[in-house]
Design a protein around this motif. Structure first.
Motif, PDB file in Angstrom:
ATOM      1  N   ARG A 171       4.031   9.247  -7.964  1.00  0.00           N
ATOM      2  CA  ARG A 171       3.304   8.188  -7.255  1.00  0.00           C
ATOM      3  C   ARG A 171       3.953   8.017  -5.889  1.00  0.00           C
ATOM      4  N   VAL A 172       3.163   8.265  -4.847  1.00  0.00           N
ATOM      5  CA  VAL A 172       3.661   8.242  -3.469  1.00  0.00           C
ATOM      6  C   VAL A 172       2.871   7.203  -2.684  1.00  0.00           C
ATOM      7  N   LEU A 173       3.591   6.348  -1.942  1.00  0.00           N
ATOM      8  CA  LEU A 173       2.968   5.222  -1.259  1.00  0.00           C
ATOM      9  C   LEU A 173       3.037   5.364   0.254  1.00  0.00           C
ATOM     10  N   ASP A 174       1.904   5.154   0.914  1.00  0.00           N
ATOM     11  CA  ASP A 174       1.868   5.002   2.366  1.00  0.00           C
ATOM     12  C   ASP A 174       1.935   3.506   2.650  1.00  0.00           C
ATOM     13  N   VAL A 175       3.071   3.058   3.158  1.00  0.00           N
ATOM     14  CA  VAL A 175       3.321   1.633   3.395  1.00  0.00           C
ATOM     15  C   VAL A 175       2.705   1.225   4.727  1.00  0.00           C
ATOM     16  N   SER A 176       1.879   0.184   4.707  1.00  0.00           N
ATOM     17  CA  SER A 176       1.116  -0.237   5.881  1.00  0.00           C
ATOM     18  C   SER A 176       0.301   0.947   6.389  1.00  0.00           C
ATOM     19  N   ALA A 177      -0.666   1.321   5.598  1.00  0.00           N
ATOM     20  CA  ALA A 177      -1.406   2.575   5.761  1.00  0.00           C
ATOM     21  C   ALA A 177      -2.480   2.536   6.830  1.00  0.00           C
ATOM     22  N   GLY A 178      -2.639   1.406   7.522  1.00  0.00           N
ATOM     23  CA  GLY A 178      -3.669   1.324   8.550  1.00  0.00           C
ATOM     24  C   GLY A 178      -5.052   1.475   7.947  1.00  0.00           C
ATOM     25  N   ASP A 179      -5.825   2.383   8.504  1.00  0.00           N
ATOM     26  CA  ASP A 179      -7.177   2.606   7.988  1.00  0.00           C
ATOM     27  C   ASP A 179      -7.200   3.571   6.810  1.00  0.00           C
TER      28      ASP A 179
END
Length: 294
Positions: free
Chosen positions: A76-84
């Motif tokens: 599980r991989v997270l883009d933190v504050s992923a924008g759009d």
């Protein structure tokens, strides 16, 4: 604190202890400007082009590097504050077989019409997410955050991280600002209110149980690992690069374009490490030469 520079009428101060540079919050208020207002539709219209270019370019390389540098399997991989959510879209194009691995969270999203349709994109804060993560990225985000807000985000990330989780942060450090991009700090147009030094970052992240690893050759990025790890030397970083977790390489090899990502992760990280090593050895040689002449 010492005055670093005044930008658009706002004073920026450098910490005498750690060297981090942060805008005067009271000065922002006196200017009757609210940083949060920059995340309206006009902000996103200006930012989306660059965000999408990064997502299908350099940000994919960061994901490739993450798979090589992680200490644990990345399930599980997270883009933190992923924008759009452009990075999620890019990953679905390049690694559709791993689509369910990738997640994104954005507290101040653009209008829905601009957002990704990826099923794992969420609106909210890190603490709103379910489950724990093995790693992730945070691209061009923390320069928008004051230290107390950043500390809150780090704490929330710790609560959602498995032991050994690793996160790649992309944000210009003071040496980058001073030597290469004087326009990086910008309180109103870009909303960049801070440039954090490695020393400042280590103090902030340590409070939540993270170890900050520098990335030689990059004064605009670092790794944050959840756990009490030793700080790696350049040689140790090379070793880690050459010996990735096999489960992560196997996951990529199972994708049609996975071999490309394996090669991209190795070559991208190696280029910076090799350049940093060459620069360090050149400085050493020049110092030795100067000492011999003296």
């Amino acid at each position: 604190m010492s005055l670093f520079r005044t930008i658009a009428g706002v004073d920026y101060f450098a910490c005498d202890a750690c060297g981090s540079i942060v805008a005067d919050r009271a000065g922002l208020r006196r200017g009757e400007q609210d940083i949060s207002r920059k995340y309206d539709e006009s902000y996103w219209q200006a930012e989306l082009s660059a965000a999408r270019e990064r997502s299908f370019g350099s940000s994919l390389l960061r994901i490739a590097e993450l798979f090589r540098m992680a200490r644990r399997p990345l399930t599980r991989v997270l883009d933190v504050s992923a924008g759009d959510g452009s990075l999620l879209t890019a990953l679905e194009v390049v690694l559709p077989e791993l689509s369910e691995v990738f997640h994104g969270i954005e507290p101040f999203p653009p209008p829905e019409v601009y957002r990704t349709t990826h099923r794992n994109y969420r609106v909210g804060h890190v603490h709103d997410l379910d489950g724990a993560f093995d790693g992730g990225v945070c691209i061009e985000v923390i320069e928008h955050l004051f230290p107390d807000t950043l500390a809150e985000m780090i704490g929330a990330l710790a609560a959602k991280s498995n032991p050994g989780a690793v996160y790649y942060f992309n944000s210009a450090q003071p040496s980058f600002v001073v030597e290469r991009d004087n326009a990086y700090l910008d309180p109103f147009e870009r909303g960049h209110v801070a440039s954090y030094s490695v020393a400042g970052l280590r103090a902030l992240f340590a409070g939540a149980g993270f170890t900050v690893q520098t990335l030689p050759g990059r004064d605009w990025a670092f790794l944050a690992e959840y756990g009490p790890f030793e700080v790696l030397t350049t040689d140790q970083m090379f070793t880690r690069l050459w010996y990735p977790v096999e489960a992560n390489m196997a996951a990529l090899r199972g994708c049609r374009l996975g071999p490309m990502m394996i090669a991209a992760g190795l070559e991208s990280a190696r280029c910076y490490l090799e350049a940093a090593t060459a620069a360090e050895r050149t400085r050493w040689a020049l110092c030795l030469q100067a000492a011999q002449r003296a």
